[in-house]
Design an enzyme around this catalytic site. Structure first.
Site, PDB file in Angstrom:
ATOM      1  N   CYS A 246      -0.315   4.146   2.148  1.00 51.67           N
ATOM      2  CA  CYS A 246      -0.150   3.904   3.586  1.00 51.67           C
ATOM      3  C   CYS A 246       1.294   4.130   4.012  1.00 51.67           C
ATOM      4  O   CYS A 246       1.559   4.715   5.060  1.00 51.67           O
ATOM      5  CB  CYS A 246      -0.490   2.468   3.956  1.00 51.67           C
ATOM      6  SG  CYS A 246      -2.049   1.879   3.343  1.00 51.67           S
ATOM      7  N   ASP A 247       2.228   3.628   3.221  1.00 46.24           N
ATOM      8  CA  ASP A 247       3.609   3.520   3.692  1.00 46.24           C
ATOM      9  C   ASP A 247       4.598   4.410   2.937  1.00 46.24           C
ATOM     10  O   ASP A 247       5.769   4.469   3.289  1.00 46.24           O
ATOM     11  CB  ASP A 247       4.070   2.062   3.576  1.00 46.24           C
ATOM     12  CG  ASP A 247       3.186   1.123   4.377  1.00 46.24           C
ATOM     13  OD1 ASP A 247       2.630   1.591   5.387  1.00 46.24           O
ATOM     14  OD2 ASP A 247       3.051  -0.040   4.002  1.00 46.24           O
TER      15      ASP A 247
ATOM     16  N   CYS B  57       0.834  -1.201   0.000  1.00 41.40           N
ATOM     17  CA  CYS B  57       0.000   0.000   0.000  1.00 41.40           C
ATOM     18  C   CYS B  57       0.869   1.251   0.000  1.00 41.40           C
ATOM     19  O   CYS B  57       1.406   1.638   1.036  1.00 41.40           O
ATOM     20  CB  CYS B  57      -0.916  -0.016   1.220  1.00 41.40           C
ATOM     21  SG  CYS B  57      -1.945   1.443   1.364  1.00 41.40           S
TER      22      CYS B  57
END
Lengths: 304, 104
Positions: free
Chosen positions: A132-133, A129
């Site tokens: 997300c990261d 992701c």
């Protein structure tokens, strides 16, 4: 005895719960982890009708509250099996529940590369992701593997953060949207690597480099701090395979009517065979599956 | 027990020198799965007196995130007497969280 048991509390499952409750049916939603499904990873949803900007978390929370306020019962237990005997039975790791109908809305999970050390390196260089990261890779070198929309969007997102982005794809052209690809081609910190697979992860404490193998057999080592895997998703249907017909990729075979091969068992959302897997088609499936379930109950289950 | 906010100034005292085992939740305000996890953590924390729950915002505390090799969130790390003993990356169910902190 429930009228409708829904497996999965993502957008499809929760929408089905809303439709079921508005028809005064007794509705149970079973969810293995947390409500919302994969949409919670989306920072900003921009393509949902009449909602030009909403975070995935807010969307999921509003949907969850809406279903709950209407009286849907939502229990956090993982479903391991369903049975279609005299009654329909849903078995979780802890309990058994009986229902007149079942809606399978389990969605899908990230497809892995199945490389050695991959699982150990999640959170230590391997990610599924980018939104997300990505923030952990400011000014670092990263690679994205995949050829669909997610891969292109991930790469585009990362070009604004990372020092350099390699986009590795096993074919010589991308399946993803051309508009995204064109934006990507204008970036000066992206390098496209075609006809190639990631074949090895080199790491001690965390990911240090990857081995990339070309179709022609040649390999090269690329130093990266992060590898973002965007090679598609796998439907979470394996627990139903004994009873429900799946296609070769594991999707439940069903048309727009959301009927499975078993009367009274329906499917909604990303785990169904379909062309377009979007938030709006997931909620659409939820409405259709619930309506089909209600019709089934009214026609087949006369006793209270 | 309530979840305590931890930063680099009190990390040593609250986590490494804690008498009890510690569950550290590395998170960020923009992270959807972290927000989903928060009520689960709070519920489990309120039912578990023998482990300390702390929250670390990785945007404010990037040094701590770097030091503990956190590069994907939510990331839960269990510390026992200052040493990392368990780690989970990604959203986790209430049952799995209880299992994670349950074993002595």
């Amino acid at each position: 005895m429930y009228d409708i048991i829904i497996v999965g509390a993502g957008p499809a499952g929760l929408t089905a719960a809303i439709y079921g409750r508005r028809a005064s049916k007794k509705v149970l939603v079973l969810e293995a982890k947390s409500y919302g499904g994969q949409i919670i990873n989306t920072l900003d949803i921009e393509n949902y009708p009449a909602e030009s900007h909403i975070s995935g978390f807010d969307f999921a929370t509003q949907l969850y509250n809406q279903a709950k306020d209407l009286g849907a019962e939502i229990i956090f237990e993982k479903v391991v099996e369903i049975k279609n005997e005299k009654e329909k039975e849903v078995i979780t790791t802890k309990n058994k529940y009986l229902g007149k109908t079942i809606i399978l809305a389990t969605g899908s999970e990230n497809r892995k590369l199945n490389l050695e050390k991959e699982n150990d390196l999640v959170g230590k260089g391997i990610s599924y992701c980018a939104t997300c990261d990505g923030a952990f890779y400011k000014n670092k070198n990263v690679a994205v593997v995949g050829g669909g929309n997610t891969a292109l969007e991930d790469a585009l997102y990362l070009t604004d953060l990372a020092n350099k982005v390699y986009l590795i794809h096993r074919r010589d052209e991308f399946r993803g949207e051309e508009s995204t690809l064109n934006l990507l081609k204008m970036k000066d910190n992206i390098e496209f690597i075609y006809n190639s697979n990631v074949t090895k992860l080199n790491a001690s404490e965390k990911l240090e480099s990857i081995e990339v193998t070309n179709k022609d057999g040649s390999t090269k080592k690329i130093d990266v701090d992060g590898l973002f895997v965007a090679v598609g998703r796998i439907p979470e249907n394996e627990n139903f395979a004994k009873l429900i017909n799946l296609d070769n990729s594991g999707y439940i075979i069903a048309g727009e009517d959301c009927n499975t091969n078993v009367p009274g068992i329906f499917v909604a959302g990303d785990n169904r065979t379909k062309e377009v897997r979007q938030l709006v088609t997931a909620t659409s499936d939820g409405a259709i599956a619930a309506t089909s379930a209600i019709k089934y109950i009214n026609n087949n289950c006369n006793e209270k | 027990m309530a979840v305590i906010e931890v930063n680099k100034d009190n990390f040593k005292k609250e986590v490494l020198e804690s008498e009890k085992r510690v569950l550290a939740d590395f998170n960020a305000s923009w992270c959807g799965p972290c927000k989903m996890l928060k009520p689960i953590l709070e519920e489990v924390a309120s039912n578990n007196e023998n482990i300390k729950f702390v929250s670390i915002n990785i945007d404010d505390e990037d040094e701590l995130a770097e030091e503990y090799n956190v590069s994907s969130i939510p990331c839960l790390v269990v510390f026992d007497k200052g040493n990392e003993v368990k780690r989970n990356v990604g959203l986790i169910s209430k049952d799995d969280l209880e299992n994670m902190i349950g074993e002595e």
